[in-house]
Motif scaffolding. Structure first.
Motif, PDB file in Angstrom:
ATOM      1  N   ILE A 155      29.514  24.388  -8.262  1.00  0.00           N
ATOM      2  CA  ILE A 155      29.174  23.042  -7.809  1.00  0.00           C
ATOM      3  C   ILE A 155      28.873  22.146  -9.007  1.00  0.00           C
ATOM      4  CG2 ILE A 155      27.396  21.691  -6.621  1.00  0.00           C
ATOM      5  CD1 ILE A 155      27.266  23.862  -4.525  1.00  0.00           C
ATOM      6  N   THR A 213      30.068  19.260  -0.275  1.00  0.00           N
ATOM      7  CA  THR A 213      29.112  20.237  -0.797  1.00  0.00           C
ATOM      8  C   THR A 213      28.611  19.813  -2.164  1.00  0.00           C
ATOM      9  OG1 THR A 213      30.131  22.060   0.426  1.00  0.00           O
ATOM     10  CG2 THR A 213      28.820  22.642  -1.508  1.00  0.00           C
ATOM     11  N   CYS A 214      29.519  19.405  -3.047  1.00  0.00           N
ATOM     12  CA  CYS A 214      29.127  18.996  -4.407  1.00  0.00           C
ATOM     13  C   CYS A 214      28.263  17.743  -4.370  1.00  0.00           C
ATOM     14  CB  CYS A 214      30.375  18.766  -5.264  1.00  0.00           C
ATOM     15  SG  CYS A 214      31.287  20.265  -5.678  1.00  0.00           S
ATOM     16  N   ARG A 233      24.724  18.547  -2.892  1.00  0.00           N
ATOM     17  CA  ARG A 233      23.875  19.284  -3.827  1.00  0.00           C
ATOM     18  C   ARG A 233      23.442  18.390  -4.996  1.00  0.00           C
ATOM     19  NH1 ARG A 233      23.962  24.880  -4.590  1.00  0.00           N
ATOM     20  NH2 ARG A 233      24.903  24.932  -2.523  1.00  0.00           N
TER      21      ARG A 233
END
Length: 266
Positions: free
Chosen positions: A43, A69-70, A73
């Motif tokens: 990530i 997702t990246c 986060r």
């Protein structure tokens, strides 16, 4: 948008080992339900790809976790102060190895144009934009970074930039260009034990000692830092980035700069 493989910025194993404790993988749910969360290293590498290339999140290559997702986060790390702690830890490690020289430090700002609704920008003769304020030590290593609207004069942002230092040590001397020529600033910094050195503006009487101004010739060191940061295309133009997200990208750029120096020392 096609970007060559060599444009990616991925951490080496040694660099990852230095920051891994701060990017620990999220724990599984206590009830055992749900999918396990993606490991932090790919990530982080995906976010660094965005930083380096300046590409939209939707263009993130398939070799990285999904863009959602990246991005999610990344925002978690910003809100929890992870990036602040990483920079502080890297500063401490370099300081322990005697890599910092705070006898002569350099301060300046660089202008980043703002496009399509970026927040916290100001109008200037160069258009809408944001200022990245930074301080380097005598060796050109970053020791503080701060972002602000481009409208306020740089002299009014000095204290905020000092407050954003990665460590607790104050510079002995702070060297800037004519924008920092201010009697009030000189007095305020002197109260903190800092000598401000800046050439006098043309409409001002001479107040600087010529011997001290010789240090001004070495201001190329902070210009070099900004040149390094401009290799990260996400920092050249702001496209619809919230304040926290943009500053997080700036912090990641500083992290890479410090990691490269620390890796050479090991």
């Amino acid at each position: 948008m096609r970007v060559q493989q060599h444009d990616a910025v991925e951490l080496t194993d040694q660099q990852w080992d230095l920051v891994a404790p701060f990017f620990s993988d999220p724990p599984r749910r206590t009830d055992g339900k749900g999918r396990p969360r993606t490991s932090s290293r790919p990530i982080l590498n995906g976010i660094l790809w965005i930083l380096r290339t300046g590409a939209p999140w939707k263009d993130l290559p398939a070799r990285y976790p999904s863009r959602s997702t990246c991005h999610r986060r990344f925002q978690e790390w910003i809100s929890s102060g992870v990036l602040d702690r990483v920079l502080q830890a890297l500063y401490e490690q370099l300081a322990d190895q005697g890599q910092f020289n705070l006898s002569d430090c350099y301060i300046d700002a660089t202008f980043v144009s703002a496009k399509k609704g970026a927040s916290r920008f100001g109008k200037t003769k160069r258009g809408k934009g944001t200022k990245i304020m930074a301080i380097t030590d005598a060796n050109g290593l970053p020791i503080a970074v701060h972002t602000a609207s481009a409208s306020p004069h740089e002299v009014t942002l000095v204290h905020d930039t000092l407050d954003a230092s990665f460590g607790f040590d104050l510079p002995q001397r702070l060297i800037g260009d004519r924008a920092y020529d201010s009697d009030q600033l000189d007095v305020e910094l002197a109260a903190q034990g800092i000598e401000m050195i800046a050439p006098n503006r043309r409409n001002r009487a001479k107040t600087q000692d010529g011997r001290a101004l010789r240090r001004y010739k070495r201001r190329w060191r902070i210009e070099r830092l900004f040149a390094w940061l401009q290799n990260f295309r996400r920092l050249v133009v702001r496209w619809k980035q919230h304040d926290g997200n943009f500053f997080g990208m700036v912090q990641l750029g500083m992290m890479v700069v410090l990691l490269r120096r620390l890796q050479r020392c090991l």
